[in-house]
Design a protein around this motif. Structure first.
Motif, PDB file in Angstrom:
ATOM      1  N   GLU A 191      15.095  31.927  42.113  1.00  0.00           N
ATOM      2  CA  GLU A 191      14.431  31.967  40.801  1.00  0.00           C
ATOM      3  C   GLU A 191      12.923  32.126  41.005  1.00  0.00           C
ATOM      4  N   PRO A 192      12.188  32.550  39.944  1.00  0.00           N
ATOM      5  CA  PRO A 192      10.747  32.788  40.105  1.00  0.00           C
ATOM      6  C   PRO A 192       9.993  31.588  40.667  1.00  0.00           C
ATOM      7  N   ARG A 193      10.477  30.364  40.373  1.00  0.00           N
ATOM      8  CA  ARG A 193       9.753  29.157  40.849  1.00  0.00           C
ATOM      9  C   ARG A 193       9.947  28.949  42.355  1.00  0.00           C
ATOM     10  N   ASP A 194      10.970  29.580  42.949  1.00  0.00           N
ATOM     11  CA  ASP A 194      11.286  29.351  44.360  1.00  0.00           C
ATOM     12  C   ASP A 194      10.336  30.116  45.273  1.00  0.00           C
ATOM     13  N   TRP A 195      10.066  29.538  46.434  1.00  0.00           N
ATOM     14  CA  TRP A 195       9.322  30.278  47.455  1.00  0.00           C
ATOM     15  C   TRP A 195      10.219  31.429  47.937  1.00  0.00           C
ATOM     16  N   TYR A 229      18.291  37.766  43.070  1.00  0.00           N
ATOM     17  CA  TYR A 229      17.147  37.351  42.253  1.00  0.00           C
ATOM     18  C   TYR A 229      17.615  37.157  40.798  1.00  0.00           C
ATOM     19  N   THR A 248       8.089  38.725  36.435  1.00  0.00           N
ATOM     20  CA  THR A 248       8.276  37.351  36.940  1.00  0.00           C
ATOM     21  C   THR A 248       7.955  37.278  38.430  1.00  0.00           C
ATOM     22  N   ARG A 283       9.955  39.761  47.915  1.00  0.00           N
ATOM     23  CA  ARG A 283       9.291  39.989  46.625  1.00  0.00           C
ATOM     24  C   ARG A 283       8.943  41.475  46.458  1.00  0.00           C
TER      25      ARG A 283
END
Ligand code: FAQ
Length: 334
Positions: free
Chosen positions: A40-44, A163, A107, A50
């Motif tokens: 998710e976007p919050r994950d490193w 993703y 995101t 990316r």
């Protein structure tokens, strides 16, 4: 064959050692992949992961937006009011797909303005298929059946992309694409059962769109630099050739219902490999289209640029309205 050209240089992965990685972050990322869970976007995430996602999702978004043009060409010439309204709805759906995908890419930290600038500057890729002309009404049928059909084949596995925002966007896109494919098939079925001239028009459209739709799946596996890593990251679930072969197996049966033919005598099912095989494709033509030298590349980009310029007042008005709302809210709070 290198597909990287000056016209579309693509994005280069940043070497992992250049990144500062928080403790345990790489292991957590790998564990999520091993469990087939979502990132998710919050994950490193590794910078290269990316960048690959931004590369693929933005080219996908641009494809949806540029893909509106070949069909928009026939809205004013649709043969009936019913066909016109269906085609308008379909073209609007493609705009919606572009928006979901730009949002998914945002995101990851790349603003939509940047992606749009790259597209209109001719620096970004979009699908090769949309650089071919739409010469007759039957092309609306062939695009729906073959192009949306190939898109579904490629995109259903992307609903499971690792993703989260991309996979979730694809679920909705696929539902709509499947309606698009059926409307295209129905156009061809009606033409195939019409006059001799209509039948000829449908066959001609299939003859022209068959090979480009097979090339939509990307270069052959031994010439696909990104596949291996994208599959290891659970972004792509199948290789380009696997999906292409699956698609050939679908359309070889469906064309019989139309009573028409595919322009390829070499299609056969290979029992040993358990896969469909097709005749040779002109990969030089594909390369030319990717390098910006396809039949309609210049026209598609010019039109997109023009639309962007024509829409400047809308963006300015929206920004002025948002600023006004923000100021009003600030006054209220004070
Ligand atoms: N056209 O190493 P790979 C639609 C590029 S949506 C242009 O195999 P990858 C809906 C590729 O980007 C259609 N470029 O790359 C609709 C890479 O260049 P880069 C779009 C292509 O990413 C219907 C280089 O070649 N769908 O139709 C193409 O692993 C009707 C090397 O290739 C998607 O975008 C091509 N056909 O696999 C709308 C689906 N193929 O970036 C309106 C999502 C390859 O290194 C009307 N994308 N390239 O400079 C994907 O699944 C993948 O990105 C692939 C390519 C399979 C397209």
């Amino acid at each position: 064959m290198s597909l990287h050209t000056d016209a579309s240089p693509g994005l280069q992965a940043v070497p992992a050692e250049a990144e500062s990685v928080p403790d345990g972050a790489q292991a957590h990322f790998e564990q999520l992949l091993a469990e087939d869970s979502r990132i998710e976007p919050r994950d490193w995430m590794p910078e290269a992961y990316r960048k690959t996602l931004v590369r693929q999702i933005s080219q996908h978004a641009h494809s949806e937006i540029i893909g509106m043009q070949p069909e928009a060409n026939w809205i004013t010439r649709a043969p009936s009011l019913k066909r016109k309204s269906i085609l308008m709805a379909k073209v609007q759906d493609e705009a919606g797909h572009g928006l979901y995908l730009y949002s998914a890419a945002e995101t990851l930290g790349t603003p939509r303005e940047k992606m749009t600038e790259d597209l209109i500057a001719g620096k970004a890729r979009y699908s090769s298929i949309f650089n071919y002309p739409t010469l007759s009404w039957a092309d609306m049928g062939a695009i729906g059946w073959l192009v949306d059909g190939a898109a579904i084949c490629n995109q259903v596995p992307l609903c499971r992309a690792s993703y989260g925002p991309y996979g979730r966007a694809m679920v909705r896109v696929c539902k709509e694409e499947s309606f698009h494919q059926r409307q295209g098939f129905e156009i061809l079925l009606e033409l195939a059962n019409g006059t001799g001239a209509q039948r000829g028009m449908a066959q001609d459209a299939i003859n022209r769109w068959y090979a480009p739709s097979l090339m939509m799946f990307g270069p052959p596996d031994d010439d696909s630099p990104n596949s291996k890593q994208s599959m290891a990251w659970n972004i792509k679930r199948f290789s380009n050739d696997e999906l292409r072969s699956r698609f050939v197996g679908m359309i070889v049966e469906q064309v019989k219902v139309l009573g028409l033919t595919l322009p390829d005598d070499s299609i056969r099912f290979n029992e040993d490999k358990q896969q469909w095989e097709h005749g040779p494709l002109d990969w030089n033509e594909f390369k030319e289209v990717l390098a910006g030298r396809g039949p309609c590349n210049a026209q598609r980009l010019a039109r997109r640029r023009e639309a962007h310029e024509d829409g400047a007042w809308v963006r300015e008005a929206a920004a002025a309205y948002a600023a006004k709302q923000a100021a009003a809210q600030k006054t209220e709070v004070a």
